[in-house]
Design a protein around this motif. Structure first.
Motif, PDB file in Angstrom:
ATOM      1  N   VAL A  91      12.368 -15.381   7.552  1.00 13.90           N
ATOM      2  CA  VAL A  91      11.327 -15.111   8.461  1.00 13.90           C
ATOM      3  C   VAL A  91      11.609 -13.759   9.133  1.00 13.90           C
ATOM      4  CG1 VAL A  91       9.711 -16.224  10.176  1.00 13.90           C
ATOM      5  CG2 VAL A  91      11.040 -17.669   8.402  1.00 13.90           C
ATOM      6  N   ASP A  92      10.650 -13.214   9.358  1.00 19.00           N
ATOM      7  CA  ASP A  92      10.875 -11.805  10.138  1.00 19.00           C
ATOM      8  C   ASP A  92      10.895 -12.256  11.473  1.00 19.00           C
ATOM      9  OD1 ASP A  92       8.240  -9.663  11.389  1.00 19.00           O
ATOM     10  OD2 ASP A  92      10.405  -9.050  10.632  1.00 19.00           O
ATOM     11  N   ILE A  93      11.877 -11.604  12.135  1.00 17.81           N
ATOM     12  CA  ILE A  93      11.925 -12.210  13.695  1.00 17.81           C
ATOM     13  C   ILE A  93      10.982 -11.668  14.769  1.00 17.81           C
ATOM     14  CG2 ILE A  93      13.294  -9.969  14.314  1.00 17.81           C
ATOM     15  CD1 ILE A  93      14.357 -13.498  15.300  1.00 17.81           C
ATOM     16  N   GLU A  94      10.282 -10.776  14.199  1.00 17.12           N
ATOM     17  CA  GLU A  94       9.267 -10.363  15.133  1.00 17.12           C
ATOM     18  C   GLU A  94       7.770 -11.040  15.020  1.00 17.12           C
ATOM     19  OE1 GLU A  94       9.471  -7.876  17.334  1.00 17.12           O
ATOM     20  OE2 GLU A  94       7.666  -8.369  17.883  1.00 17.12           O
ATOM     21  N   TYR A  95       7.583 -11.376  13.597  1.00 18.34           N
ATOM     22  CA  TYR A  95       6.580 -12.585  13.547  1.00 18.34           C
ATOM     23  C   TYR A  95       6.933 -13.930  14.339  1.00 18.34           C
ATOM     24  CZ  TYR A  95       3.913 -16.122  11.269  1.00 18.34           C
ATOM     25  OH  TYR A  95       2.968 -17.180  10.875  1.00 18.34           O
ATOM     26  N   ALA A  96       8.141 -14.290  14.118  1.00 16.85           N
ATOM     27  CA  ALA A  96       8.603 -15.741  14.877  1.00 16.85           C
ATOM     28  C   ALA A  96       8.383 -15.227  16.511  1.00 16.85           C
ATOM     29  CB  ALA A  96       9.827 -15.775  14.601  1.00 16.85           C
ATOM     30  N   ARG A  97       8.846 -14.152  17.084  1.00 21.01           N
ATOM     31  CA  ARG A  97       8.407 -13.973  18.356  1.00 21.01           C
ATOM     32  C   ARG A  97       6.965 -13.811  18.776  1.00 21.01           C
ATOM     33  NH1 ARG A  97      12.693  -9.278  18.434  1.00 21.01           N
ATOM     34  NH2 ARG A  97      14.554 -10.274  19.010  1.00 21.01           N
ATOM     35  N   PHE A 155       7.464 -21.101   8.374  1.00 21.28           N
ATOM     36  CA  PHE A 155       9.030 -21.215   8.724  1.00 21.28           C
ATOM     37  C   PHE A 155       9.423 -22.393   7.844  1.00 21.28           C
ATOM     38  CE2 PHE A 155       9.260 -18.687  12.266  1.00 21.28           C
ATOM     39  CZ  PHE A 155       7.998 -18.871  13.101  1.00 21.28           C
ATOM     40  N   LEU A 156       8.829 -23.051   7.065  1.00 16.73           N
ATOM     41  CA  LEU A 156       9.109 -24.234   6.311  1.00 16.73           C
ATOM     42  C   LEU A 156       9.315 -23.719   4.907  1.00 16.73           C
ATOM     43  CD1 LEU A 156       6.897 -27.111   7.576  1.00 16.73           C
ATOM     44  CD2 LEU A 156       9.240 -26.506   8.160  1.00 16.73           C
ATOM     45  N   PRO A 157      10.797 -24.677   4.302  1.00 15.42           N
ATOM     46  CA  PRO A 157      10.711 -24.019   2.928  1.00 15.42           C
ATOM     47  C   PRO A 157       9.756 -24.486   2.067  1.00 15.42           C
ATOM     48  CG  PRO A 157      12.532 -25.658   3.872  1.00 15.42           C
ATOM     49  CD  PRO A 157      11.519 -25.496   4.923  1.00 15.42           C
TER      50      PRO A 157
END
Length: 157
Positions: A91-97, A155-157
């Motif tokens: 998952v893209d860290i920027e998306y997560a933030r 985020f889920l597989p």
């Protein structure tokens, strides 16, 4: 010594030596990991740790080295074979933030919802619940907030 649906190399002394050399080469820049592997094997051989504990240590050391991990099966009884970890995209860290900021902002006036969300994230991270259970908890928590539900499903597989 073929077990299960996949074939295994024969667990010979020569193959074991070659395998250890492969591990050493893979960790040439992280000598401490190679040494930790040797320590885990020694601790297991001297019965200081269980098979389960040894496998936990090896899996952790071999993270990111899928082939080494799967080759380790050659030396394990069938009931302890390691199954390949699922290949899920990162998952893209920027998306997560941005997603976390969106949830925090949306529920700034309802801190209980945000705290419940954080608790669900902790359960997910610690694998205390299955992906399906986590999804159900998110559906219940966010009810009609479809953009948040859809965002979390990334985020889920």
């Amino acid at each position: 010594m073929s077990k299960g649906s996949h074939s295994k190399e024969e667990a010979t002394s020569d193959n074991a030596k070659i395998y250890v050399k492969e591990i050493k080469a893979a960790f040439k820049d992280e000598k401490h990991k190679f040494n930790e592997f040797l320590k885990a094997m020694k601790d297991f051989k001297k019965k200081r740790i269980s098979v389960a504990r040894m496998l936990t240590r090896v899996k952790k050391l071999f993270e990111g080295h899928r082939e080494l991990l799967l080759k380790f099966n050659t030396y394990l009884p069938e009931e302890f074979e390691i199954t390949p970890p699922s290949e899920k995209p990162l998952v893209d860290i920027e998306y997560a933030r941005k997603y976390l900021d969106k949830v925090k902002t949306r529920f700034q006036d309802d801190p209980d919802v945000y705290q419940s969300f954080v608790a669900i994230l902790i359960m997910y991270r610690h694998k205390e619940k299955s992906s399906e259970e986590i999804a159900q908890m998110i559906f219940s928590l966010f009810e009609d907030q479809y953009d948040l539900v859809d965002g979390f499903m990334e985020f889920l597989p």
